[in-house]
Design a protein around this motif. Structure first.
Motif, PDB file in Angstrom:
ATOM      1  N   GLY A   1      19.146 -31.584  -2.202  1.00 50.56           N
ATOM      2  CA  GLY A   1      17.986 -31.052  -2.885  1.00 50.56           C
ATOM      3  C   GLY A   1      18.138 -31.091  -4.382  1.00 50.56           C
TER       4      GLY A   1
ATOM      5  N   LYS B   1      16.373 -29.041  -7.821  1.00 49.75           N
ATOM      6  CA  LYS B   1      15.533 -27.917  -8.213  1.00 49.75           C
ATOM      7  C   LYS B   1      15.583 -27.728  -9.729  1.00 49.75           C
ATOM      8  CE  LYS B   1      14.264 -26.725  -4.060  1.00 49.75           C
ATOM      9  NZ  LYS B   1      12.845 -26.825  -3.639  1.00 49.75           N
TER      10      LYS B   1
ATOM     11  N   VAL C   1      22.132 -30.189  -5.557  1.00 52.08           N
ATOM     12  CA  VAL C   1      22.905 -29.672  -4.434  1.00 52.08           C
ATOM     13  C   VAL C   1      23.129 -30.790  -3.440  1.00 52.08           C
ATOM     14  CG1 VAL C   1      23.043 -27.931  -2.618  1.00 52.08           C
ATOM     15  CG2 VAL C   1      21.866 -27.402  -4.762  1.00 52.08           C
TER      16      VAL C   1
ATOM     17  N   ALA D   1      27.160 -27.769  -5.817  1.00 49.52           N
ATOM     18  CA  ALA D   1      26.005 -27.558  -6.688  1.00 49.52           C
ATOM     19  C   ALA D   1      26.402 -27.821  -8.133  1.00 49.52           C
ATOM     20  CB  ALA D   1      25.470 -26.145  -6.545  1.00 49.52           C
TER      21      ALA D   1
ATOM     22  N   LEU E   1      28.956 -23.967  -2.976  1.00 43.53           N
ATOM     23  CA  LEU E   1      28.080 -22.980  -2.337  1.00 43.53           C
ATOM     24  C   LEU E   1      28.562 -22.574  -0.949  1.00 43.53           C
ATOM     25  CD1 LEU E   1      24.590 -24.500  -3.272  1.00 43.53           C
ATOM     26  CD2 LEU E   1      25.972 -22.853  -4.551  1.00 43.53           C
TER      27      LEU E   1
ATOM     28  N   VAL F   1      24.779 -27.909   3.938  1.00 42.18           N
ATOM     29  CA  VAL F   1      23.530 -27.365   3.416  1.00 42.18           C
ATOM     30  C   VAL F   1      22.363 -28.050   4.118  1.00 42.18           C
ATOM     31  CG1 VAL F   1      22.058 -27.151   1.381  1.00 42.18           C
ATOM     32  CG2 VAL F   1      24.526 -26.786   1.188  1.00 42.18           C
TER      33      VAL F   1
ATOM     34  N   LEU G   1      16.881 -25.593   1.225  1.00 41.77           N
ATOM     35  CA  LEU G   1      16.877 -24.984  -0.094  1.00 41.77           C
ATOM     36  C   LEU G   1      15.483 -24.446  -0.388  1.00 41.77           C
ATOM     37  CD1 LEU G   1      18.741 -27.727  -2.182  1.00 41.77           C
ATOM     38  CD2 LEU G   1      19.709 -25.566  -1.408  1.00 41.77           C
TER      39      LEU G   1
ATOM     40  N   LEU H   1      17.935 -19.202  -6.223  1.00 41.54           N
ATOM     41  CA  LEU H   1      17.883 -20.282  -5.245  1.00 41.54           C
ATOM     42  C   LEU H   1      18.478 -19.815  -3.927  1.00 41.54           C
ATOM     43  CD1 LEU H   1      17.327 -23.312  -4.677  1.00 41.54           C
ATOM     44  CD2 LEU H   1      19.690 -23.757  -5.398  1.00 41.54           C
TER      45      LEU H   1
ATOM     46  N   VAL I   1      19.905 -20.699  -0.279  1.00 43.77           N
ATOM     47  CA  VAL I   1      20.614 -21.823   0.324  1.00 43.77           C
ATOM     48  C   VAL I   1      20.885 -21.495   1.784  1.00 43.77           C
ATOM     49  CG1 VAL I   1      22.662 -23.284   0.231  1.00 43.77           C
ATOM     50  CG2 VAL I   1      21.692 -22.375  -1.888  1.00 43.77           C
TER      51      VAL I   1
ATOM     52  N   ASP J   1      22.468 -22.963   5.571  1.00 47.83           N
ATOM     53  CA  ASP J   1      23.456 -23.935   6.035  1.00 47.83           C
ATOM     54  C   ASP J   1      23.360 -24.129   7.539  1.00 47.83           C
ATOM     55  OD1 ASP J   1      25.170 -21.962   7.396  1.00 47.83           O
ATOM     56  OD2 ASP J   1      25.726 -21.300   5.390  1.00 47.83           O
TER      57      ASP J   1
ATOM     58  N   ARG K   1      26.764 -16.032  -6.785  1.00 47.63           N
ATOM     59  CA  ARG K   1      26.201 -15.668  -5.483  1.00 47.63           C
ATOM     60  C   ARG K   1      25.894 -14.169  -5.508  1.00 47.63           C
ATOM     61  NH1 ARG K   1      29.687 -17.006  -0.305  1.00 47.63           N
ATOM     62  NH2 ARG K   1      31.055 -15.506  -1.338  1.00 47.63           N
TER      63      ARG K   1
END
Length: 865
Positions: free
Chosen positions: A274, A276, A287, A293, A311, A320, A323, A332, A334, A336, A359
């Motif tokens: 992704g 962003k 990512v 990331a 991440l 991942v 997103l 953001l 995330v 998985d 995080r």
């Protein structure tokens, strides 16, 4: 014997017999008065209980569970292509979907019927798309061009003469397809039309190869675009919209830069999960599927890689799979392959530039791999779809699961939250599922109210109260902890100032002051209770606070030295001959006032000297940490504790020494020895406080930043002084009544046994009156807890958690006074304020209950005495 008793009775008989009984009206009045008093007492209890129940009634919905329930399923009609973007209108009546074949399908949600199909792609196939947003949708094509489309809904109300005849039968609340959209009869009888609008810009050439990932955000003059092509080049463009004043046509002007993905450690664009762009358009997050990331910043027209973050560091085997940005395009989410969902946002470094991703939230894992994520545009609500067909709605700030339901038979391919957050669309291989969402207060939980929360933009979890902002993407911060802390802080400092003065004043007037003077002084102090708190707050904010700000060292010297001069005057009074002291006994209050005045004068002169000697010549700079060390601060803070320690040593050992001298020494010699003991004790107190301050400073501990800190004009010291005057009359009056009610024969017995008046007061009078004294302290505590105007005007009204006596704060009651009149009824803010009122009510109730229990305990001890 009985005969003699009868004769005695006859001889004492006067001939009159008492036959009168209370009149009937007196008996009835007594009976009705008793019932009225009983009913009044019960009514008071019921009224107070109803207040608490009403507060609970308003606040309880905050803690009720939210719900996500399946509403209906819509069949798929000729929609074999993958959905790239989808959006629902604000009324939950229509939905548009952008498919991978470049077709936009507009549907009615009621029946699932297709209202319109629009081809937006050019000659080349559509290869990627940004998600639906308020800015628009960016579509990337295989020839490297980009088309920006404004996708949205328009609403129009038809007037009476515009209503078609075929719509006359439309009932209130009914909706039907009409002219490529839908029409609804509102409860007021108006016809409201809803149509889909598409405004596509001209194609913009970005690359020579196919685009594989793209994202778009709005800027003041246009858009910011980022796209990755198949050759591994990241294209960054700032697009400006130009409108032709003659034709009305719009064109895009582009400027920007490119960066190879290899510079970010990404060797193959197919590994990209992704791309962003944040809300400012200056930060880009790339990512990979492996969870790597890369954070890039646009600086001076160039893309600069900042930091790479793993991440999935705690999930080494995961990939991942989804997103999605939350409201505001900063945080953001995330997802998985193991069902985990975490939320990250960039931290700001000391130089103001991004320092990497942090995080902030780890949400509860789902039942299967995360396949789709979508954030709400109005709050921190996040919808997640899983591979087993389950959908879940969570509030990220509260880390609270609002609901979970089975949506599709297979994996959920995309999820969409309606603008009003009352509807959730989940798309799968076999159709659309509509789910009803009921979570009006999803951002509230025990964690957000009482726990540390990591809010967007903060560098760590904190307690914060900030209920509103001008931005729709604002993250409400409704921790009650700063308000409770401010309430307790105000109560502590006000009691620290007012409680000793009130109790000692009550002890002095009841035990040492002549009755004639006491009868004059007590009413004057009680009249102080009639002073409106708004007047005290006004004086504190506009008179006391500016005055104290200019004479901080003098004020501190007055608080410390004035009591010392009163004690010094008491020891000097002992030097008077006994007969002279007895004749001048009525002048003791005058002598006390003179000692206080002398202490005030000396303190005022000595303040600047102490400031220059211990605080580098400027106590405000010292408090701000710009000069000196922490030893003087520790010395000031430990001075009361050192004084109590030295006083305890005097009581335990010094009294015996003075008493042993009394047999062979004259009265003047004993008084001189006692004066010398006082001077030595005072010097030892100061030396002990300075020694402790030196030790703590040598250990690396500085009181600045905790108990002391930057000086703010409206602070806890001002509130303590002003609110102290508010609670002194109440505590004094009740305490004095409790001390006076102790029987005089106890005093007489103590004095007759050789005890001094002070020993009689402390050891004989105070213990039986302890229940009354404690009740007085608790009533003063309740007054301080519930005080509003003084705190509102004199404390700065800042909801911060800081024990610094020179800083401000906000209390529960002041917060209610400020925000409740402006709160929208039934909103989260409104109900949280009522919850704060309930907390304040509970605090007062608990304090009164404890006070009554302690009072009864001491009362039982008094009875045994």
């Amino acid at each position: 014997m009985d005969q003699e008793r009868k004769e005695e009775q006859r001889s004492s008989f006067t001939g009159l017999t008492f036959r009168r009984k209370p009149a009937t009206r007196v008996l009835l009045a007594d009976r009705y008065a008793g019932r009225i008093i009983t009913a009044s007492g019960i009514g008071g209890i019921v009224a107070v209980s109803l207040v608490g129940l009403f507060l609970l009634y308003v606040a309880l919905p905050l803690l009720l569970p939210a719900h996500v329930e399946a509403d209906r399923k819509l069949p798929v009609v000729d929609d074999s292509a993958q959905v790239l973007a989808r959006e629902v209108d604000r009324y939950g009546l229509m939905v548009w979907s952008l498919h991978a074949d470049g077709v936009v399908v507009v549907r009615e949600l009621g029946s699932g019927g297709v209202l319109d199909r629009i081809q937006v792609a050019g000659d080349a196939p559509l290869t990627c798309s940004s998600g639906a947003g308020e800015t628009g949708v960016a579509m990337g094509f295989a020839d490297g061009t980009v088309v920006i489309g404004g996708f949205g809904f328009s609403t129009e109300f038809l007037s009476g003469n515009e209503e078609p005849a075929q719509l006359d039968s439309l009932a209130a609340g009914e909706t039907r397809p009409w002219r490529g959209g839908v029409v609804t009869r509102t409860p007021e009888g108006q016809l409201r039309t809803l149509k889909f609008d598409l405004d596509a810009q001209s194609p913009l050439a970005v690359s020579d190869t196919a685009l594989v990932a793209i994202d778009l955000v709005g800027s003041g003059a246009g858009y910011v675009l980022a796209a990755v092509d198949a050759s591994g080049i990241l294209h960054y463009r700032k697009l400006t919209v130009r409108t032709n004043m003659l034709t009305g046509g719009k064109t895009l002007r582009s400027r920007g830069t490119d960066l190879p993905l290899a510079d970010c450690g990404i060797t193959d664009p197919r590994h990209l999960a992704g791309l962003k762009i944040n809300d400012t358009g200056r930060e880009i997050i790339l990512v990979t599927a492996a969870g790597r990331a890369s954070l890039l910043e646009e600086h001076n027209g160039e893309l600069v890689p900042q930091q790479t973050t793993d991440l999935l560091e705690d999930r080494p085997g995961a990939r991942v799979t989804a997103l999605g940005f939350l409201a505001g395009h900063v945080s953001l989410a995330v997802g998985d392959s193991e069902g985990g969902i975490s939320v990250w946002f960039p931290l700001e470094g000391k130089d103001g530039r991004p320092a990497g991703l942090a995080r902030a939230h780890v949400l509860a894992p789902g039942p299967d791999a995360v396949t789709a994520l979508a954030g709400s545009r109005r709050s921190r609500m996040l919808a997640a779809g899983f591979a087993d067909g389950t959908v879940r709605v969570v509030n990220v700030t509260a880390e609270r699961i609002l609901g979970e339901a089975a949506a599709t038979d297979g994996a959920v391919r995309e999820v969409t939250l309606a603008p009003r957050e009352d509807l959730l669309l989940a798309g799968g291989d076999k159709g659309l599922s509509l789910l009803a969402v009921e979570a009006p207060y999803g951002e509230v939980s025990l964690h957000t109210l009482l726990g540390r929360v990591w809010y967007e933009g903060y560098d760590r979890p904190v307690y914060v109260w900030q209920s509103s902002s001008a931005s729709d993407s604002f993250e409400p911060k409704m921790s009650l902890v700063p308000l409770i802390f401010g309430t307790l802080k105000a109560t502590f400092y006000s009691l620290l100032f007012g409680l000793p003065l009130a109790l000692l004043a009550a002890l002095y007037t009841s035990e040492f002051l002549p009755r004639r003077q006491r009868s004059r002084i007590k009413p004057v102090i009680e009249i102080m209770a009639s002073l409106p708190s708004v007047v005290l707050g006004f004086l504190a904010a506009l008179v006391v606070a500016p005055l104290v700000e200019n004479v901080v060292p003098q004020t501190l010297a007055v608080l410390v030295l004035t009591p010392g001069f009163v004690l010094l005057g008491a020891h000097l009074w002992q030097l008077l001959p006994r007969d002279a002291a007895a004749r001048l006994d009525s002048l003791r209050p005058v002598a006390i006032l003179l000692a206080m005045a002398l202490g005030l004068m000396v303190s005022w002169r000595l303040g600047p000297v102490l400031e220059g000697a211990f605080f580098g010549g400027d106590i405000k700079l010292w408090l701000d940490g710009q000069t000196g060390n922490g030893a003087p601060g520790w010395a000031v803070l430990f001075l009361p504790l050192a004084g109590m320690t030295v006083g305890w040593l005097n009581v335990m050992y010094g009294e015996d020494v003075i008493r042993s001298l009394d047999a062979g020494w004259s009265h003047r010699q004993v008084a001189l020895a006692d004066l010398l003991r006082f001077v030595v004790s005072a010097l030892f107190t100061v030396a002990l406080a300075c020694f402790v301050g030196w030790l703590l400073d040598a250990a690396g501990w500085d009181p600045r930043g905790s108990f002391l800190g930057t000086y703010v004009q409206r602070n806890a010291l001002i509130v303590g002084i002003a609110m102290g005057f508010a609670i002194i009359p109440i505590i004094y009056s009740i305490s004095e009544d409790a001390l006076v009610s102790v029987p005089d024969h106890l005093r007489a017995a103590s004095l007759g046994a050789g005890a001094t008046p002070w020993q009689t007061a402390v050891r004989v009078v105070v213990p039986p009156a302890m229940s009354g004294l404690f009740s007085a302290a608790m009533i003063g505590l309740g007054r301080a807890v519930g005080e509003t105007m003084i705190v509102l005007m004199a404390a700065g009204n800042t909801p911060i958690m800081d024990m610094n006596i020179f800083n401000g704060f906000r209390t529960l009651s002041a917060n209610l006074a400020v925000e409740l009149p402006e709160a929208v009824k039934d909103s989260t803010h409104y109900r949280v304020l009522f919850l704060a009122a309930l907390v304040l009510f509970a605090m007062t109730f608990v304090l009164n209950t404890v006070a009554e229990g302690v009072r009864l305990h001491f009362r039982g001890k008094t009875k045994r005495l």
